[in-house]
Design a protein around this motif. Structure first.
Motif, PDB file in Angstrom:
ATOM      1  N   GLY A  71       0.915  -1.116   0.057  1.00 61.46           N
ATOM      2  CA  GLY A  71       0.066  -0.111   0.034  1.00 61.46           C
ATOM      3  C   GLY A  71       0.829   1.069  -0.079  1.00 61.46           C
ATOM      4  O   GLY A  71       2.005   1.174   0.180  1.00 61.46           O
ATOM      5  N   TYR A  72       0.296   2.424  -0.113  1.00 62.56           N
ATOM      6  CA  TYR A  72       0.869   3.370  -0.229  1.00 62.56           C
ATOM      7  C   TYR A  72       0.032   4.764   0.374  1.00 62.56           C
ATOM      8  O   TYR A  72      -0.952   4.748  -0.036  1.00 62.56           O
ATOM      9  N   LEU A  73       0.663   5.770   0.676  1.00 67.83           N
ATOM     10  CA  LEU A  73       0.087   7.276   0.969  1.00 67.83           C
ATOM     11  C   LEU A  73       0.667   8.175   0.191  1.00 67.83           C
ATOM     12  O   LEU A  73       2.185   8.219   0.011  1.00 67.83           O
ATOM     13  N   LEU A  74      -0.128   8.683  -0.647  1.00 67.22           N
ATOM     14  CA  LEU A  74       0.553  10.053  -1.452  1.00 67.22           C
ATOM     15  C   LEU A  74       0.087  11.233  -1.059  1.00 67.22           C
ATOM     16  O   LEU A  74      -1.372  11.502  -0.699  1.00 67.22           O
ATOM     17  N   LEU A  75       0.932  12.103  -0.603  1.00 69.90           N
ATOM     18  CA  LEU A  75       0.751  13.277  -0.251  1.00 69.90           C
ATOM     19  C   LEU A  75       1.099  14.492  -1.535  1.00 69.90           C
ATOM     20  O   LEU A  75       1.991  14.343  -2.064  1.00 69.90           O
ATOM     21  N   GLN A  76      -0.057  15.218  -1.801  1.00 67.61           N
ATOM     22  CA  GLN A  76       0.064  16.128  -3.090  1.00 67.61           C
ATOM     23  C   GLN A  76       0.134  17.500  -2.375  1.00 67.61           C
ATOM     24  O   GLN A  76      -0.283  17.873  -1.201  1.00 67.61           O
ATOM     25  N   GLU A  77       0.659  18.548  -3.187  1.00 63.54           N
ATOM     26  CA  GLU A  77       0.710  19.666  -2.781  1.00 63.54           C
ATOM     27  C   GLU A  77       1.391  20.016  -1.399  1.00 63.54           C
ATOM     28  O   GLU A  77       0.842  20.571  -0.553  1.00 63.54           O
ATOM     29  N   LEU A  78       2.378  19.395  -1.204  1.00 64.99           N
ATOM     30  CA  LEU A  78       3.224  19.293   0.020  1.00 64.99           C
ATOM     31  C   LEU A  78       3.310  20.986   0.644  1.00 64.99           C
ATOM     32  O   LEU A  78       3.616  21.815   0.034  1.00 64.99           O
ATOM     33  N   GLN A  79       3.020  20.903   1.873  1.00 59.07           N
ATOM     34  CA  GLN A  79       3.176  22.100   2.649  1.00 59.07           C
ATOM     35  C   GLN A  79       4.313  21.629   3.824  1.00 59.07           C
ATOM     36  O   GLN A  79       4.715  20.459   4.311  1.00 59.07           O
TER      37      GLN A  79
END
Lengths: 110, 113
Positions: A71-79
């Motif tokens: 599985g994976y966790l995807l984080l977009q538009e990192l802050q």
């Protein structure tokens, strides 16, 4: 028994996309969960996959493939505030035992 | 406010002196659990409880006891603390045994000298 493996550290720049992987060995579980923890604070729930596929919650998405034990966790538009530790976790279906990965420390740079 | 409350937040004690860390939740959750967190080792489950008077061992139960006499409370007892139990402890609860999200307390940082 159950075991989950994650990378120990990931670094990315603000605005980028980052993927945190989790591979597991387990004999039966309800689904894969993800938690975020800032600097020794209380872990907070982010996302959960009961079935294979992608779940999207705002900037965060999570994916599960039971056939690949992955599985994976995807984080977009990192802050910058996304700098934290991220844990994948499962709960066994034959008991209440829960197992966490060792966590991935994400550092977001300007 | 829905929450899991642990006390104390910080505790320094000496080897062999019995201590109890309290955990209380106000969400009527059936499932409660204790974890310890050590650097580089993530969260390891100590004990869990699926309902009142039902408790079971997690992955690292040695040196710990728990009880679940009421639904809201799940204290962690160290009968004879040792330095290797120096750690950050978290209590968590969830509505049911299945994979419903865990709600964590703010943690108890324990030092045993």
């Amino acid at each position: 028994g159950q075991s989950l493996e994650q990378p120990s550290e990931v670094t990315a720049v603000e605005g980028a996309i980052v993927q945190i992987n989790c591979t597991y060995q387990t004999s039966g579980f309800y689904g894969l969960s993800w938690y975020q923890q800032h600097d020794g604070g209380a872990p907070t729930f982010l996302s959960y996959n009961a079935l294979d596929g992608l779940e999207e919650t705002g900037r965060f998405s999570s994916f599960l493939s039971r056939s690949d034990s992955y599985g994976y966790l995807l984080l977009q538009e990192l802050q910058m505030k996304d700098s934290a530790s991220y844990f994948c976790a499962v709960r066994a279906t034959n008991a209440g035992k829960s197992t966490f990965g060792d966590g991935t420390t994400l550092t977001v740079k300007p | 406010e829905a929450q899991v409350t642990q006390n104390p937040r910080y505790l320094i004690t000496v080897t062999g002196k019995k201590l109890t860390v309290t955990c209380s939740q106000n969400m009527n959750h059936e499932y409660m659990s204790w974890y310890r967190q050590d650097p580089g080792l993530g969260l390891r489950q100590i004990y869990y409880s699926m309902n009142v008077e039902v408790t079971d061992k997690g992955d690292v139960p040695e040196g710990y006891k728990v009880s679940r006499k009421e639904k809201r409370n799940f204290p962690l007892i160290l009968e004879s603390p040792s330095p290797n139990q120096t750690s950050l402890y978290f209590c968590a609860s969830s509505p049911r045994q299945n994979n419903s999200p865990l709600h964590f307390g703010n943690g108890t940082r324990l030092t045993v000298t």
